[in-house]
Design a protein around this motif. Structure first.
Motif, PDB file in Angstrom:
ATOM      1  N   LEU A  86       0.824  -1.214   0.000  1.00  0.00           N
ATOM      2  CA  LEU A  86       0.000   0.000   0.000  1.00  0.00           C
ATOM      3  C   LEU A  86       0.857   1.263   0.000  1.00  0.00           C
ATOM      4  O   LEU A  86       0.499   2.274  -0.606  1.00  0.00           O
ATOM      5  CB  LEU A  86      -0.947  -0.007   1.205  1.00  0.00           C
ATOM      6  CG  LEU A  86      -2.094  -1.021   1.144  1.00  0.00           C
ATOM      7  CD1 LEU A  86      -2.911  -0.990   2.425  1.00  0.00           C
ATOM      8  CD2 LEU A  86      -2.993  -0.747  -0.057  1.00  0.00           C
ATOM      9  N   LYS A 111       0.772   4.170  -2.835  1.00  0.00           N
ATOM     10  CA  LYS A 111       0.703   5.609  -2.571  1.00  0.00           C
ATOM     11  C   LYS A 111       1.729   6.360  -3.405  1.00  0.00           C
ATOM     12  O   LYS A 111       1.445   7.442  -3.948  1.00  0.00           O
ATOM     13  CB  LYS A 111       0.940   5.879  -1.084  1.00  0.00           C
ATOM     14  CG  LYS A 111      -0.219   5.492  -0.188  1.00  0.00           C
ATOM     15  CD  LYS A 111       0.085   5.795   1.266  1.00  0.00           C
ATOM     16  CE  LYS A 111      -1.081   5.357   2.159  1.00  0.00           C
ATOM     17  NZ  LYS A 111      -0.802   5.624   3.596  1.00  0.00           N
ATOM     18  N   LEU A 131      -2.544  -7.963  -4.422  1.00  0.00           N
ATOM     19  CA  LEU A 131      -3.504  -7.618  -3.369  1.00  0.00           C
ATOM     20  C   LEU A 131      -4.793  -8.418  -3.503  1.00  0.00           C
ATOM     21  O   LEU A 131      -5.417  -8.781  -2.503  1.00  0.00           O
ATOM     22  CB  LEU A 131      -3.813  -6.117  -3.418  1.00  0.00           C
ATOM     23  CG  LEU A 131      -2.712  -5.165  -2.947  1.00  0.00           C
ATOM     24  CD1 LEU A 131      -3.161  -3.718  -3.116  1.00  0.00           C
ATOM     25  CD2 LEU A 131      -2.332  -5.434  -1.499  1.00  0.00           C
ATOM     26  N   LEU A 139      -5.589  -4.469   5.309  1.00  0.00           N
ATOM     27  CA  LEU A 139      -6.034  -3.584   4.238  1.00  0.00           C
ATOM     28  C   LEU A 139      -6.912  -2.461   4.781  1.00  0.00           C
ATOM     29  O   LEU A 139      -6.769  -1.295   4.406  1.00  0.00           O
ATOM     30  CB  LEU A 139      -6.789  -4.386   3.178  1.00  0.00           C
ATOM     31  CG  LEU A 139      -5.929  -5.239   2.238  1.00  0.00           C
ATOM     32  CD1 LEU A 139      -6.790  -6.259   1.495  1.00  0.00           C
ATOM     33  CD2 LEU A 139      -5.191  -4.364   1.243  1.00  0.00           C
ATOM     34  N   ALA A 165      -6.605   1.059   2.698  1.00  0.00           N
ATOM     35  CA  ALA A 165      -6.558   0.552   1.322  1.00  0.00           C
ATOM     36  C   ALA A 165      -7.650   1.170   0.450  1.00  0.00           C
ATOM     37  O   ALA A 165      -7.425   1.430  -0.736  1.00  0.00           O
ATOM     38  CB  ALA A 165      -6.689  -0.970   1.324  1.00  0.00           C
ATOM     39  N   GLU A 225      -6.856   4.611  -1.256  1.00  0.00           N
ATOM     40  CA  GLU A 225      -5.757   4.476  -2.215  1.00  0.00           C
ATOM     41  C   GLU A 225      -6.196   3.721  -3.466  1.00  0.00           C
ATOM     42  O   GLU A 225      -5.823   4.071  -4.586  1.00  0.00           O
ATOM     43  CB  GLU A 225      -4.564   3.765  -1.559  1.00  0.00           C
ATOM     44  CG  GLU A 225      -3.841   4.571  -0.504  1.00  0.00           C
ATOM     45  CD  GLU A 225      -3.323   5.902  -1.028  1.00  0.00           C
ATOM     46  OE1 GLU A 225      -2.953   5.984  -2.223  1.00  0.00           O
ATOM     47  OE2 GLU A 225      -3.304   6.873  -0.251  1.00  0.00           O
TER      48      GLU A 225
END
Length: 853
Positions: free
Chosen positions: A419, A423, A449, A462, A467, A470
């Motif tokens: 994650l 980003k 994922l 997550l 999550a 994002e």
């Protein structure tokens, strides 16, 4: 359900199963959720497993010319030893004197041959012709000295802080070349790696006496080639002087301690000799394991040291042996050495190539290779090394297809790291030159994922690591990349089946706009559409705010209608095509692609209709109701049971709302005709759903007449024997509405209807106060004009009196062995629903029964 209050001065009014919507008590809301308005469940869209591990799956829309390759060849020549040596910005002038060196015709970039003291030919370890050719292919020079001397304490050293000047460079180069001419016997066209342990200290001292310059320094990036003169026989490769030098740093010239030099000679060098002389793959793997342990012991990973390129070049040559177990060992060491540039790309490709073969999963599990790859993803520069990260991420994606490795990823908190990487990618905007390439990387990341989403612990990570926002950002930025969109939607499809994640997604208000945009943009991409409508169905299943928010988004209902029309047409065309070929669809295990979209689309409409204002608006939307009725018209329950039942259930929800211009009311008789086919089907679920719709529609006199005309009431009475609470509940609802009409109450006696109602009350009463209440309401309506209990209830009178008396006794009726929440739940229904109706019915029966005694 509601009962009108029976005032002493007024005639009691009949009970209706349904009433106009109004503010409800909490118990009534729960009651309606069962009786009237129901959300629908469905299976998550099926995603087949890829037959082969590829960088991009078989369903990818990327053309071969617009995507990095999944298959490639790797050799020692794929690595560049010089590239990993950052050097200063000084450009050196070419040497006036170019020494004549023996080089291979195949290697134009060959280095200077190494100085080698005379040795007894019998003591030289022979290598096989195959391995000699292997090492000759990569480079003719020998980076490992024929004889390694222990460090000389009297040796002069230059501090690494001293700037490297042009004079220093030229002078050291000349000294090195001079020594090479003096001490290197060029007795063959190639150099061999020899470790001679039989040269005495005095011999070493004699050799050292002739050295022209006993000092050592190294350029940053030349740690393996500019060694201490007199103690190291390797010199700079001729091509290294052609390269521009960039950036002087503190480690421009590496000075190693005596302890470090001893460690190299004692621990590392013998293993390198073994690697160059061994032929057996298994032994080479063992040697690599020893080398990794030794390097780790010497704290040599991730730092620059003097002979780093010597070590790396030895490892690079072994890649040509093309053994996956060996290459796994090599990749692990090379990655731990923190290579960069072309070498990082090549070793990441090597890791990708190893992980692509599913048969290698076992050796990968046992070698802790995942740690090395996660470290690359965690530390390397995204823009500078995006291609290397692509293949590294691809290797991790392959690993995530293995259950053991997948759990290992979760335990190593790979979710959090991925994650963070996402980003970084999201911070690269579309006008950036790297944007397109990072889309390739994002495909690998989101595919990983998606696999991690199967693990409960990963789902928690997550949510905790944000999550949802994002993934929504990535979805919005890569709206034109179907591969990225598909994988992100697959993640949402999996995770939205869980309440905690579904709540987090519903809180991200931007998601509704994104989903609608995707549906409008990619309307005919079935695999994408079916998952988005599945997600929307999950979002609207238990969240009233989500229902309202989605409905209020501009064009939301029109988008659903458009999709409905598109996939209805596709389904009709498929049926015509099959019929034209003489094929009939019978007992197909799974719905077709078009049917699957329609199933999940109708589910969204059914779930939306739970919200009072949204449901009322949809009930008046003629296009929506027409499409639902169309499904009942053209689709047989034998063709697709779930689709037909969902359509009937949605009509049932919409029929609850009594609004002006109700489309359901306008088409109620036509709907009843369609439901009759469902009643006659062999599907018990279909029958129950049809009965539920009749329960709502039977509030209209025209439908009650239709039920009598078609003898449907007899079917309802027969269903009371089903010994199934839900079936009895639905059938009793229709009978309740029929008994509102005085002229139709006598029909309840046909087929032993009264006795069956009493039996249902006895069988299900204490366990289902909603059903018990419904039965009592039906009997109350039926007995409105009672003159005697015998004529009204016949032989069931005494049984009914005893049963009602016991059910109204709180001590006997409520089970105090139940947990508190369940007991309170039962008490609410018993007190608010059952007791008022049953009490009045008992009083009526007792008053007429006692008068007859």
């Amino acid at each position: 359900m509601q009962a009108s209050k029976n005032k002493s001065t007024e005639k009691p009014e009949p009970f209706y199963r349904l009433s106009m919507p109004k503010q409800k008590a909490s118990s009534e809301i729960v009651n309606e959720a069962r009786n009237l308005l129901r959300t629908l469940r469905t299976q998550r869209p099926f995603t087949p497993t890829e037959d082969q591990r590829k960088l991009f799956g078989s369903g990818s829309l990327r053309t071969p010319e617009n995507r990095p390759p999944s298959v490639f060849s790797l050799h020692a020549s794929s690595f560049d030893l010089a590239e990993s040596r950052p050097v200063s910005g000084i450009h050196l002038s070419p040497l006036d004197h170019k020494p004549k060196l023996l080089t291979s015709a195949k290697d134009e970039d060959s280095s200077i041959s190494l100085p080698k003291p005379p040795v007894d030919p019998e003591e030289v370890r022979k290598v096989s012709s195959a391995r000699a050719d292997l090492f000759r292919r990569t480079s003719q020079d020998n980076f490992l000295p024929a004889k390694m001397f222990p460090p000389d304490q009297n040796e002069e050293k230059l501090h690494s802080e001293e700037p490297a000047t042009m004079n220093n460079l030229c002078r050291s180069n000349e000294n090195c070349l001079a020594e090479q001419r003096a001490y290197t016997p060029f007795n063959s066209g190639k150099s061999q790696l020899i470790y001679n342990e039989h040269i005495s200290k005095s011999e070493r001292e004699d050799i050292l006496k002739g050295t022209a310059g006993k000092f050592s320094f190294q350029l940053r990036g030349e740690s393996d080639q500019m060694k201490k003169l007199g103690t190291s026989s390797s010199c700079p490769r001729s091509t290294s002087w052609k390269r521009g030098l960039t950036g002087l740093e503190d480690d421009t010239r590496i000075i190693e301690s005596e302890e470090e030099e001893n460690f190299w000679h004692i621990k590392i060098l013998p293993i390198l000799h073994e690697l160059e002389n061994e032929d057996n793959i298994e032994n080479l793997c063992l040697a690599c394991t020893k080398l990794h342990q030794a390097l780790n012991e010497g704290n040599m990973f991730g730092k620059r040291f003097k002979r780093k390129s010597v070590l790396l070049k030895t490892l690079y040559k072994l890649v040509d042996l093309d053994s996956d177990p060996l290459c796994l060992k090599l990749a692990k060491i090379i990655l731990s050495m923190k290579v960069n540039g072309k070498n990082l790309l090549s070793v990441c490709k090597l890791a990708f190539k190893i992980c692509r073969n599913e048969k290698n999963d076992y050796i990968i599990q046992n070698d802790r290779f995942l740690d090395c790859l996660l470290e690359v993803l965690r530390t390397e520069d995204l823009q500078k090394n995006n291609e290397a990260l692509l293949y590294c991420m691809g290797a991790v994606k392959f690993m995530s297809g293995n259950a053991v490795l997948l759990n290992e990823m979760v335990n190593k908190r790979a979710v959090e790291m991925l994650l963070q990487l996402m980003k970084q990618i999201n911070n690269i905007k579309e006008n950036d030159t790297h944007f397109s390439n990072l889309g390739h990387l994002l495909v690998q990341l989101t595919a990983t994922l998606r696999n991690l989403a199967d693990i409960p612990q990963a789902r928690c990570q997550l949510i905790c690591n944000g999550a949802v926002p994002e993934l929504c950002v990535a979805l919005e930025q890569h709206m034109n990349d179907m591969d990225v969109c598909t994988y992100i939607v697959r993640i949402f499809s999996k995770l939205s089946s869980y309440n905690d994640f579904c709540a987090a997604l519903a809180d991200c208000s931007r998601c509704y706009v994104l989903f609608l945009a995707l549906l409008n943009k990619h309307q005919k991409k079935q695999d994408l559409v079916v998952r988005i409508v599945f997600i929307l169905g999950n979002l609207t299943a238990n969240n009233n705010q989500a229902r309202e928010q989605f409905f209020k988004e501009k064009g939301s209902v029109n988008t659903l209608i458009s999709l409905f029309q598109t996939y209805h047409k596709l389904d009709l065309n498929a049926e015509k095509w099959n019929h034209g070929r003489g094929e009939e669809k019978k007992n197909q295990k799974h719905p077709s692609e078009a049917e699957d979209v329609l199933i999940k689309l109708i589910r969204v409409l059914a779930n939306l209709s739970i919200h009072p204002s949204v449901g009322a608006a949809l009930a008046a939307a003629h296009h929506v109701v027409e499409l639902l009725v169309t499904v009942l018209e053209y689709k047989s329950i034998d063709d697709c049971e779930e689709l037909v039942i969902n359509a009937a259930a949605t009509i049932n929800n919409l029929s609850y709302y009594k609004v002006r211009s109700s489309a359901v009311e306008d088409k109620k008789l036509h709907i009843a005709e369609m439901l009759l086919k469902l009643l006659m089907s062999n599907s018990m679920d279909g029958v129950v759903e049809a009965v539920r719709v009749f329960g709502n529609l039977s509030q209209y006199h025209e439908i009650c007449d239709f039920i009598i005309q078609k003898k449907i009431y007899k079917f309802m009475i027969a269903l009371l024997d089903a010994k199934n609470q839900d079936v009895c509940f639905s059938a009793c609802g229709v009978l309740l509405n029929l008994t509102v009409d005085k002229n139709k109450r006598a029909l309840l006696k046909e087929g032993g209807g009264i006795g069956k109602l009493v039996d249902c009350l006895q069988d299900f009463g204490p366990a289902d106060w909603q059903l018990a209440c419904l039965i009592c309401k039906t009997l109350w309506n039926y007995s409105e004009n009672i003159t005697s209990t015998a004529s009204c209830f016949g032989e069931d009178t005494d049984t009914l009196l005893v049963l009602l008396t016991s059910l109204l006794d709180e001590e006997l009726s409520l089970d105090y062995s139940l947990n508190r929440d369940l007991r309170d739940y039962h008490r609410i229904y018993w007190e608010t629903e059952f007791k008022p109706v049953a009490g009045k019915l008992l009083d009526r029966i007792q008053s007429h029964h006692s008068s007859q005694l």
